[in-house]
Design a protein around this motif. Structure first.
Motif, PDB file in Angstrom:
ATOM      1  N   MET A  18       0.542 -14.001   5.652  1.00 56.56           N
ATOM      2  CA  MET A  18       1.186 -14.073   4.343  1.00 56.56           C
ATOM      3  C   MET A  18       1.267 -15.508   3.812  1.00 56.56           C
ATOM      4  O   MET A  18       0.953 -15.740   2.635  1.00 56.56           O
ATOM      5  N   PRO A  19       1.671 -16.504   4.620  1.00 57.96           N
ATOM      6  CA  PRO A  19       1.731 -17.856   4.050  1.00 57.96           C
ATOM      7  C   PRO A  19       0.391 -18.333   3.508  1.00 57.96           C
ATOM      8  O   PRO A  19       0.319 -18.921   2.427  1.00 57.96           O
ATOM      9  N   ALA A  20      -0.704 -18.070   4.242  1.00 57.69           N
ATOM     10  CA  ALA A  20      -2.022 -18.513   3.787  1.00 57.69           C
ATOM     11  C   ALA A  20      -2.450 -17.759   2.536  1.00 57.69           C
ATOM     12  O   ALA A  20      -2.983 -18.348   1.589  1.00 57.69           O
ATOM     13  N   ALA A  21      -2.222 -16.448   2.500  1.00 60.78           N
ATOM     14  CA  ALA A  21      -2.601 -15.647   1.336  1.00 60.78           C
ATOM     15  C   ALA A  21      -1.769 -16.037   0.118  1.00 60.78           C
ATOM     16  O   ALA A  21      -2.277 -16.099  -1.005  1.00 60.78           O
ATOM     17  N   LEU A  22      -0.500 -16.303   0.333  1.00 58.61           N
ATOM     18  CA  LEU A  22       0.389 -16.705  -0.758  1.00 58.61           C
ATOM     19  C   LEU A  22      -0.089 -18.018  -1.366  1.00 58.61           C
ATOM     20  O   LEU A  22      -0.174 -18.161  -2.596  1.00 58.61           O
ATOM     21  N   ALA A  23      -0.427 -18.975  -0.507  1.00 59.64           N
ATOM     22  CA  ALA A  23      -0.936 -20.260  -0.997  1.00 59.64           C
ATOM     23  C   ALA A  23      -2.235 -20.068  -1.765  1.00 59.64           C
ATOM     24  O   ALA A  23      -2.479 -20.715  -2.793  1.00 59.64           O
ATOM     25  N   PHE A  24      -3.084 -19.167  -1.285  1.00 52.33           N
ATOM     26  CA  PHE A  24      -4.358 -18.918  -1.961  1.00 52.33           C
ATOM     27  C   PHE A  24      -4.136 -18.309  -3.340  1.00 52.33           C
ATOM     28  O   PHE A  24      -4.769 -18.724  -4.322  1.00 52.33           O
ATOM     29  N   TYR A  25      -3.257 -17.324  -3.440  1.00 48.66           N
ATOM     30  CA  TYR A  25      -2.997 -16.713  -4.745  1.00 48.66           C
ATOM     31  C   TYR A  25      -2.452 -17.738  -5.734  1.00 48.66           C
ATOM     32  O   TYR A  25      -2.760 -17.681  -6.932  1.00 48.66           O
ATOM     33  N   ARG A  26      -1.676 -18.658  -5.241  1.00 53.34           N
ATOM     34  CA  ARG A  26      -1.158 -19.701  -6.134  1.00 53.34           C
ATOM     35  C   ARG A  26      -2.281 -20.644  -6.555  1.00 53.34           C
ATOM     36  O   ARG A  26      -2.294 -21.119  -7.697  1.00 53.34           O
ATOM     37  N   ARG A  27      -3.251 -20.889  -5.672  1.00 55.68           N
ATOM     38  CA  ARG A  27      -4.433 -21.677  -6.056  1.00 55.68           C
ATOM     39  C   ARG A  27      -5.274 -20.930  -7.086  1.00 55.68           C
ATOM     40  O   ARG A  27      -5.927 -21.554  -7.932  1.00 55.68           O
ATOM     41  N   ALA A  58       2.504 -10.561  -8.083  1.00 51.59           N
ATOM     42  CA  ALA A  58       2.156 -11.316  -9.290  1.00 51.59           C
ATOM     43  C   ALA A  58       2.398 -10.337 -10.431  1.00 51.59           C
ATOM     44  O   ALA A  58       1.681  -9.335 -10.564  1.00 51.59           O
ATOM     45  N   ASP A  59       3.413 -10.588 -11.233  1.00 55.34           N
ATOM     46  CA  ASP A  59       3.879  -9.607 -12.213  1.00 55.34           C
ATOM     47  C   ASP A  59       3.286  -9.814 -13.599  1.00 55.34           C
ATOM     48  O   ASP A  59       3.104 -10.953 -14.056  1.00 55.34           O
ATOM     49  N   PHE A  60       3.016  -8.685 -14.258  1.00 55.15           N
ATOM     50  CA  PHE A  60       2.538  -8.649 -15.630  1.00 55.15           C
ATOM     51  C   PHE A  60       3.441  -7.686 -16.405  1.00 55.15           C
ATOM     52  O   PHE A  60       4.268  -6.988 -15.807  1.00 55.15           O
ATOM     53  N   PRO A  61       3.320  -7.619 -17.723  1.00 51.78           N
ATOM     54  CA  PRO A  61       4.257  -6.787 -18.490  1.00 51.78           C
ATOM     55  C   PRO A  61       4.304  -5.317 -18.081  1.00 51.78           C
ATOM     56  O   PRO A  61       5.379  -4.722 -18.066  1.00 51.78           O
ATOM     57  N   ARG A  62       3.163  -4.713 -17.738  1.00 50.13           N
ATOM     58  CA  ARG A  62       3.152  -3.271 -17.484  1.00 50.13           C
ATOM     59  C   ARG A  62       2.705  -2.902 -16.067  1.00 50.13           C
ATOM     60  O   ARG A  62       2.617  -1.714 -15.736  1.00 50.13           O
ATOM     61  N   ASP A  63       2.395  -3.896 -15.236  1.00 46.57           N
ATOM     62  CA  ASP A  63       1.852  -3.610 -13.917  1.00 46.57           C
ATOM     63  C   ASP A  63       1.964  -4.861 -13.057  1.00 46.57           C
ATOM     64  O   ASP A  63       2.512  -5.881 -13.493  1.00 46.57           O
ATOM     65  N   PHE A  64       1.429  -4.811 -11.853  1.00 51.20           N
ATOM     66  CA  PHE A  64       1.469  -6.001 -10.996  1.00 51.20           C
ATOM     67  C   PHE A  64       0.428  -5.912  -9.902  1.00 51.20           C
ATOM     68  O   PHE A  64      -0.145  -4.855  -9.619  1.00 51.20           O
ATOM     69  N   LEU A  65       0.183  -7.054  -9.280  1.00 53.85           N
ATOM     70  CA  LEU A  65      -0.705  -7.182  -8.140  1.00 53.85           C
ATOM     71  C   LEU A  65       0.160  -7.550  -6.948  1.00 53.85           C
ATOM     72  O   LEU A  65       0.913  -8.530  -6.998  1.00 53.85           O
ATOM     73  N   GLU A  66       0.101  -6.740  -5.909  1.00 51.40           N
ATOM     74  CA  GLU A  66       0.998  -6.892  -4.762  1.00 51.40           C
ATOM     75  C   GLU A  66       0.300  -7.548  -3.581  1.00 51.40           C
ATOM     76  O   GLU A  66      -0.868  -7.283  -3.307  1.00 51.40           O
ATOM     77  N   LEU A  67       1.032  -8.405  -2.883  1.00 46.92           N
ATOM     78  CA  LEU A  67       0.629  -8.944  -1.586  1.00 46.92           C
ATOM     79  C   LEU A  67       1.568  -8.358  -0.550  1.00 46.92           C
ATOM     80  O   LEU A  67       2.795  -8.420  -0.709  1.00 46.92           O
ATOM     81  N   ALA A  68       1.018  -7.785   0.522  1.00 47.73           N
ATOM     82  CA  ALA A  68       1.850  -7.152   1.547  1.00 47.73           C
ATOM     83  C   ALA A  68       1.331  -7.507   2.926  1.00 47.73           C
ATOM     84  O   ALA A  68       0.139  -7.780   3.117  1.00 47.73           O
ATOM     85  N   THR A  69       2.229  -7.495   3.895  1.00 45.87           N
ATOM     86  CA  THR A  69       1.840  -7.796   5.266  1.00 45.87           C
ATOM     87  C   THR A  69       2.768  -7.094   6.241  1.00 45.87           C
ATOM     88  O   THR A  69       3.865  -6.655   5.874  1.00 45.87           O
ATOM     89  N   VAL A  70       2.313  -7.004   7.477  1.00 45.69           N
ATOM     90  CA  VAL A  70       3.139  -6.506   8.571  1.00 45.69           C
ATOM     91  C   VAL A  70       3.839  -7.702   9.195  1.00 45.69           C
ATOM     92  O   VAL A  70       3.219  -8.752   9.399  1.00 45.69           O
ATOM     93  N   VAL A  71       5.119  -7.552   9.493  1.00 43.57           N
ATOM     94  CA  VAL A  71       5.875  -8.644  10.102  1.00 43.57           C
ATOM     95  C   VAL A  71       5.756  -8.519  11.616  1.00 43.57           C
ATOM     96  O   VAL A  71       6.326  -7.607  12.218  1.00 43.57           O
ATOM     97  N   ASP A  72       4.991  -9.427  12.222  1.00 44.92           N
ATOM     98  CA  ASP A  72       4.834  -9.438  13.675  1.00 44.92           C
ATOM     99  C   ASP A  72       5.884 -10.336  14.292  1.00 44.92           C
ATOM    100  O   ASP A  72       6.255 -11.381  13.731  1.00 44.92           O
ATOM    101  N   ALA A  73       6.337  -9.954  15.459  1.00 42.82           N
ATOM    102  CA  ALA A  73       7.298 -10.792  16.183  1.00 42.82           C
ATOM    103  C   ALA A  73       6.668 -12.163  16.432  1.00 42.82           C
ATOM    104  O   ALA A  73       5.568 -12.270  16.967  1.00 42.82           O
ATOM    105  N   GLY A  74       7.356 -13.196  15.999  1.00 39.20           N
ATOM    106  CA  GLY A  74       6.851 -14.550  16.187  1.00 39.20           C
ATOM    107  C   GLY A  74       5.779 -14.951  15.192  1.00 39.20           C
ATOM    108  O   GLY A  74       5.202 -16.027  15.301  1.00 39.20           O
ATOM    109  N   GLY A  75       5.475 -14.063  14.200  1.00 38.40           N
ATOM    110  CA  GLY A  75       4.444 -14.362  13.222  1.00 38.40           C
ATOM    111  C   GLY A  75       4.905 -15.394  12.204  1.00 38.40           C
ATOM    112  O   GLY A  75       6.095 -15.729  12.106  1.00 38.40           O
TER     113      GLY A  75
END
Length: 317
Positions: A18-27, A58-75
């Motif tokens: 998630m941290p890497a993907a989040l940074a990428f989406y912001r780029r 990432a939100d838009f007026p009528r829809d959105f693009l979602e980023l999701a992940t599984v939370v691993d222990a120690g991830g």
């Protein structure tokens, strides 16, 4: 047939880091807020720890693009992550935990196939009518669920259903379902200007084996309550300004040059409308993000760069 399914509600990109993907989406130029992580203490008196599944939009007026992940222990958890301690009456908590664990297991199964797009949700103005139509059409689903979650100072009510995957291979492409339309008043509080000029989600592309195209078309006709139009070798469902395109594998390289399906069937791409495509392309270039062009003039970031998902940008009309 009823035509109560209006449009795309959201597409979900399931990632491992998630941290890497989040940074990428912001780029990429999206404004993506800190992801939310459910949290519980591992023992009495301990601090809440993240678990289950985490997401952000990432939100838009009528829809959105979602980023999701599984939370691993120690991830890895983003430094700006929002931990949401579970607070529920004792009689409700087991059901809540069961729901979170089921979502986590679903996302983990998606990641076993590949990292990329696995969630496709459609918007309905009358989800109870949709549920009844699906049942009449013989489409199995889990019924309409209702969840309530904090949205700033308010509580947002979300009603949704998921297409049932008990039939082998019925929804191999991922989590497919229907959500009641976004509450425009609450959604407005989430909106901001994206540096890339994004204004809305306008398309999703599902790739399948050529031999399976007709069967998958029939399946989505039953989901959406309408037939598609034929565009060359593709089938396109028009959904109130958005589209779902069914693309045979043999046409993928023509439509999205250089792309390869990670599995079949698979959601391979999503398309976002932007105010000025040249400005968006310049931003991507300045951020050293490789892009390609489609035959129709759209610009896309290849899946090998974008965590397994082809992200396409289109000039808004």
């Amino acid at each position: 047939m009823a035509a109560e399914l209006l449009r795309l509600h959201h597409v979900g990109h399931v990632v491992r880091d998630m941290p890497a993907a989040l940074a990428f989406y912001r780029r990429l130029g999206f404004v993506v807020p800190a992801p939310s992580y459910p949290a519980m203490p591992s023992r009495e008196g301990a601090e809440p720890e993240p678990f289950g599944a985490a997401n952000t939009h990432a939100d838009f007026p009528r829809d959105f693009l979602e980023l999701a992940t599984v939370v691993d222990a120690g991830g890895h958890v983003p430094v700006d992550a929002s931990l949401v301690p579970l607070q529920a009456p004792p009689e409700v908590l087991p059901t809540l935990l069961e729901r979170i664990n089921a979502t986590s297991a679903n996302l983990a199964a998606c990641l076993e196939r590949f990292e990329g797009l696995h969630i496709l949700m459609f918007s309905s103005p009358d989800i109870d009518l949709t549920a009844a139509r699906l049942a009449t059409a013989g489409v199995r689903h889990g019924g309409v669920n209702t969840v309530r979650r904090p949205a700033g100072t308010e509580i947002e009510t979300v009603r949704y259903l998921e297409i049932d995957g008990e039939q082998p291979g019925a929804v191999a492409e991922g989590r497919i379902g229907v959500v009641a339309e976004l509450d425009q008043r609450i959604q407005a509080t989430r909106l901001t200007d994206h540096p890339n000029g994004a204004v809305g989600l306008v398309g999703a592309t599902l790739c399948c084996a050529d031999s399976e195209l007709n069967a998958i078309q029939t399946r989505y006709e039953s989901y959406l309550g309408r037939p598609p139009r034929t565009d060359g070798s593709t089938r396109v469902f028009d959904l109130d300004g958005t589209t779902l395109t069914l693309l045979p594998e043999s046409a993928l390289d023509t439509s999205l040059p250089g792309e390869r399906p990670p599995a079949l069937p698979a959601l391979v791409a999503c398309t976002v409308a932007v105010r000025d495509l040249t400005t968006t392309q310049n931003l991507l270039r300045d951020h050293a993000i490789p892009v390609r062009r489609t035959p129709t003039g759209d610009v896309f970031v290849p899946a090998t760069t974008a965590f397994g998902a082809t992200i396409t940008f289109r000039q808004a009309v």
